[in-house]
Design a protein around this motif. Structure first.
Motif, mmCIF file in Angstrom:
data_model
loop_
_atom_site.group_PDB
_atom_site.id
_atom_site.type_symbol
_atom_site.label_atom_id
_atom_site.label_comp_id
_atom_site.label_asym_id
_atom_site.label_seq_id
_atom_site.Cartn_x
_atom_site.Cartn_y
_atom_site.Cartn_z
ATOM 1 N N HIS A 121 0.794 -1.230 0.000
ATOM 2 C CA HIS A 121 0.000 0.000 0.000
ATOM 3 C C HIS A 121 0.828 1.283 0.000
ATOM 4 C CE1 HIS A 121 -3.633 -2.333 0.572
ATOM 5 N NE2 HIS A 121 -2.946 -3.052 1.450
ATOM 6 N N TYR A 122 2.089 1.174 0.322
ATOM 7 C CA TYR A 122 2.971 2.337 0.409
ATOM 8 C C TYR A 122 4.227 2.086 -0.409
ATOM 9 C CZ TYR A 122 -0.051 3.595 4.315
ATOM 10 O OH TYR A 122 -1.135 3.901 5.092
ATOM 11 N N PRO A 123 4.164 2.316 -1.716
ATOM 12 C CA PRO A 123 5.320 2.007 -2.563
ATOM 13 C C PRO A 123 6.571 2.828 -2.213
ATOM 14 C CG PRO A 123 3.496 2.915 -3.858
ATOM 15 C CD PRO A 123 3.022 2.792 -2.462
ATOM 16 N N ASP A 124 6.394 3.934 -1.511
ATOM 17 C CA ASP A 124 7.547 4.754 -1.128
ATOM 18 C C ASP A 124 8.277 4.195 0.093
ATOM 19 O OD1 ASP A 124 5.172 5.449 0.302
ATOM 20 O OD2 ASP A 124 6.091 7.320 0.974
ATOM 21 N N VAL A 125 7.745 3.137 0.697
ATOM 22 C CA VAL A 125 8.388 2.504 1.847
ATOM 23 C C VAL A 125 9.370 1.456 1.334
ATOM 24 C CG1 VAL A 125 8.037 1.065 3.879
ATOM 25 C CG2 VAL A 125 6.474 2.939 3.415
ATOM 26 N N ALA A 126 10.661 1.774 1.452
ATOM 27 C CA ALA A 126 11.703 0.879 0.936
ATOM 28 C C ALA A 126 12.405 0.098 2.035
ATOM 29 C CB ALA A 126 12.735 1.682 0.152
ATOM 30 N N ASP A 127 12.395 0.628 3.250
ATOM 31 C CA ASP A 127 13.103 -0.044 4.334
ATOM 32 C C ASP A 127 12.410 0.251 5.664
ATOM 33 O OD1 ASP A 127 13.922 2.540 5.148
ATOM 34 O OD2 ASP A 127 15.846 2.351 4.117
ATOM 35 N N LEU A 128 12.957 -0.297 6.738
ATOM 36 C CA LEU A 128 12.331 -0.165 8.048
ATOM 37 C C LEU A 128 12.301 1.282 8.544
ATOM 38 C CD1 LEU A 128 13.835 -3.398 9.584
ATOM 39 C CD2 LEU A 128 11.420 -2.996 9.101
ATOM 40 N N LYS A 129 13.295 2.077 8.180
ATOM 41 C CA LYS A 129 13.277 3.488 8.575
ATOM 42 C C LYS A 129 12.137 4.228 7.878
ATOM 43 C CE LYS A 129 18.083 4.058 9.829
ATOM 44 N NZ LYS A 129 19.339 4.764 9.608
ATOM 45 N N ASP A 130 11.919 3.905 6.597
ATOM 46 C CA ASP A 130 10.787 4.499 5.877
ATOM 47 C C ASP A 130 9.467 4.110 6.533
ATOM 48 O OD1 ASP A 130 12.432 5.677 3.959
ATOM 49 O OD2 ASP A 130 12.089 4.102 2.465
ATOM 50 N N LEU A 131 9.366 2.861 6.936
ATOM 51 C CA LEU A 131 8.140 2.385 7.578
ATOM 52 C C LEU A 131 7.874 3.171 8.861
ATOM 53 C CD1 LEU A 131 5.759 0.433 7.850
ATOM 54 C CD2 LEU A 131 7.330 -1.172 8.944
ATOM 55 N N ASP A 132 8.896 3.371 9.674
ATOM 56 C CA ASP A 132 8.719 4.141 10.909
ATOM 57 C C ASP A 132 8.293 5.574 10.596
ATOM 58 O OD1 ASP A 132 9.313 1.985 12.495
ATOM 59 O OD2 ASP A 132 11.359 2.613 12.940
ATOM 60 N N ARG A 133 8.851 6.149 9.545
ATOM 61 C CA ARG A 133 8.490 7.511 9.140
ATOM 62 C C ARG A 133 7.012 7.573 8.740
ATOM 63 N NH1 ARG A 133 7.990 9.024 4.441
ATOM 64 N NH2 ARG A 133 9.352 7.468 3.495
ATOM 65 N N VAL A 134 6.566 6.640 7.926
ATOM 66 C CA VAL A 134 5.172 6.604 7.485
ATOM 67 C C VAL A 134 4.249 6.334 8.672
ATOM 68 C CG1 VAL A 134 3.503 5.278 6.106
ATOM 69 C CG2 VAL A 134 5.663 5.988 5.097
ATOM 70 N N ALA A 135 4.671 5.473 9.588
ATOM 71 C CA ALA A 135 3.841 5.128 10.744
ATOM 72 C C ALA A 135 3.561 6.339 11.627
ATOM 73 C CB ALA A 135 4.506 4.024 11.558
ATOM 74 N N GLU A 136 4.410 7.337 11.582
ATOM 75 C CA GLU A 136 4.155 8.558 12.358
ATOM 76 C C GLU A 136 2.831 9.197 11.936
ATOM 77 O OE1 GLU A 136 5.856 10.060 15.019
ATOM 78 O OE2 GLU A 136 6.656 8.022 15.019
ATOM 79 N N ARG A 137 2.449 9.043 10.684
ATOM 80 C CA ARG A 137 1.186 9.617 10.185
ATOM 81 C C ARG A 137 -0.024 8.872 10.740
ATOM 82 N NH1 ARG A 137 3.315 9.675 4.154
ATOM 83 N NH2 ARG A 137 2.001 7.834 4.088
ATOM 84 N N TRP A 138 0.181 7.670 11.231
ATOM 85 C CA TRP A 138 -0.925 6.855 11.733
ATOM 86 C C TRP A 138 -1.254 7.142 13.198
ATOM 87 C CZ3 TRP A 138 1.889 1.840 9.932
ATOM 88 C CH2 TRP A 138 1.940 1.807 8.542
ATOM 89 N N LYS A 139 -0.422 7.950 13.862
ATOM 90 C CA LYS A 139 -0.663 8.263 15.276
ATOM 91 C C LYS A 139 -2.024 8.927 15.430
ATOM 92 C CE LYS A 139 3.905 8.815 17.260
ATOM 93 N NZ LYS A 139 4.800 9.737 17.929
ATOM 94 N N PRO A 140 -2.766 8.651 16.456
ATOM 95 C CA PRO A 140 -2.492 7.834 17.625
ATOM 96 C C PRO A 140 -3.026 6.399 17.494
ATOM 97 C CG PRO A 140 -4.437 9.123 18.067
ATOM 98 C CD PRO A 140 -3.977 9.461 16.656
ATOM 99 N N TYR A 141 -3.138 5.912 16.251
ATOM 100 C CA TYR A 141 -3.707 4.583 16.033
ATOM 101 C C TYR A 141 -2.779 3.689 15.221
ATOM 102 C CZ TYR A 141 -7.777 7.051 17.686
ATOM 103 O OH TYR A 141 -8.626 7.799 18.454
ATOM 104 N N ARG A 142 -1.487 3.736 15.524
ATOM 105 C CA ARG A 142 -0.526 2.932 14.769
ATOM 106 C C ARG A 142 -0.785 1.433 14.924
ATOM 107 N NH1 ARG A 142 5.052 5.381 16.691
ATOM 108 N NH2 ARG A 142 3.920 5.153 18.640
ATOM 109 N N ALA A 143 -1.259 0.996 16.079
ATOM 110 C CA ALA A 143 -1.541 -0.427 16.276
ATOM 111 C C ALA A 143 -2.677 -0.880 15.357
ATOM 112 C CB ALA A 143 -1.902 -0.716 17.732
ATOM 113 N N TRP A 144 -3.681 -0.054 15.213
ATOM 114 C CA TRP A 144 -4.790 -0.405 14.325
ATOM 115 C C TRP A 144 -4.311 -0.472 12.879
ATOM 116 C CZ3 TRP A 144 -8.949 -2.588 16.017
ATOM 117 C CH2 TRP A 144 -9.344 -2.365 17.326
ATOM 118 N N ALA A 145 -3.494 0.465 12.492
ATOM 119 C CA ALA A 145 -2.956 0.455 11.123
ATOM 120 C C ALA A 145 -2.125 -0.806 10.899
ATOM 121 C CB ALA A 145 -2.117 1.709 10.874
ATOM 122 N N ALA A 146 -1.297 -1.162 11.865
ATOM 123 C CA ALA A 146 -0.470 -2.365 11.741
ATOM 124 C C ALA A 146 -1.346 -3.611 11.616
ATOM 125 C CB ALA A 146 0.467 -2.490 12.940
ATOM 126 N N ARG A 147 -2.359 -3.711 12.447
ATOM 127 C CA ARG A 147 -3.240 -4.879 12.385
ATOM 128 C C ARG A 147 -3.929 -4.981 11.023
ATOM 129 N NH1 ARG A 147 -5.590 -6.908 17.698
ATOM 130 N NH2 ARG A 147 -4.129 -6.174 19.252
#
Length: 167
Positions: A121-147
């Protein structure tokens, strides 16, 4: 698959399990069981020595009534005490918050399966650091996004869910 096999072996060491609808299930060990075990006994399930020692230490911590009370009062703060145990890192703490108590903003940073799921769903996510950066946008529901991403990766089908709910 390897992690699931090791988890089953660990659970089998502490409980005979339960047979339901043609399948065998094993509950996870209780804190008191882990606390009274040796690291060698836990190690025989297939986990590393360091992980076996950490599991015994976590069991000892949660076998304490004071720890359980502190955890009930403030689970996120109590997990910091868990994080102080050698062999327990940020991923483990965040995963425990996510799966153990459903903390809505828990984010298991450096999770490779989550990276694979996000890649769809996120073609701009190339590595784990990118994933953490994108996950910041999911706050305060990062767990729901991960699930949701994991469910998508695993092929969750609404038709399967509705037929299961009807039975």
């Amino acid at each position: 698959a390897a992690a699931a096999t090791t988890e089953r072996r660990l659970c089998e060491r502490f409980d005979n399990g339960l047979h339901l609808d043609g399948r065998q299930f094993w509950p996870p060990p209780r804190p008191e069981q882990l606390a009274s075990s040796s690291a060698a006994f836990v190690r025989d399930s297939g986990v590393t020595t360091k992980r076996a020692e950490a599991l015994v230490a976590v069991g000892s911590l949660f076998a304490s009534e004071a720890t359980r009370e502190a955890f009930n009062a403030d689970p996120v703060a109590a997990m910091q005490q868990v994080a102080s145990i050698s062999g327990i890192g940020p991923w483990t703490v965040q995963s425990a918050l996510l799966w153990g108590i459903a903390a809505p903003d828990a984010h298991p940073t450096r999770d490779v399966a989550l990276l694979r799921a996000a890649d769809v769903h996120y073609p701009d996510v190339a590595d784990l650091k990118d994933l953490d950066r994108v996950a910041e946008r999911w706050k305060p529901y990062r767990a729901w996004a991960a699930r949701l991403l994991w469910l998508d990766l695993l092929g969750f089908d609404e038709a399967d869910a509705s037929s299961s709910a009807q039975t």
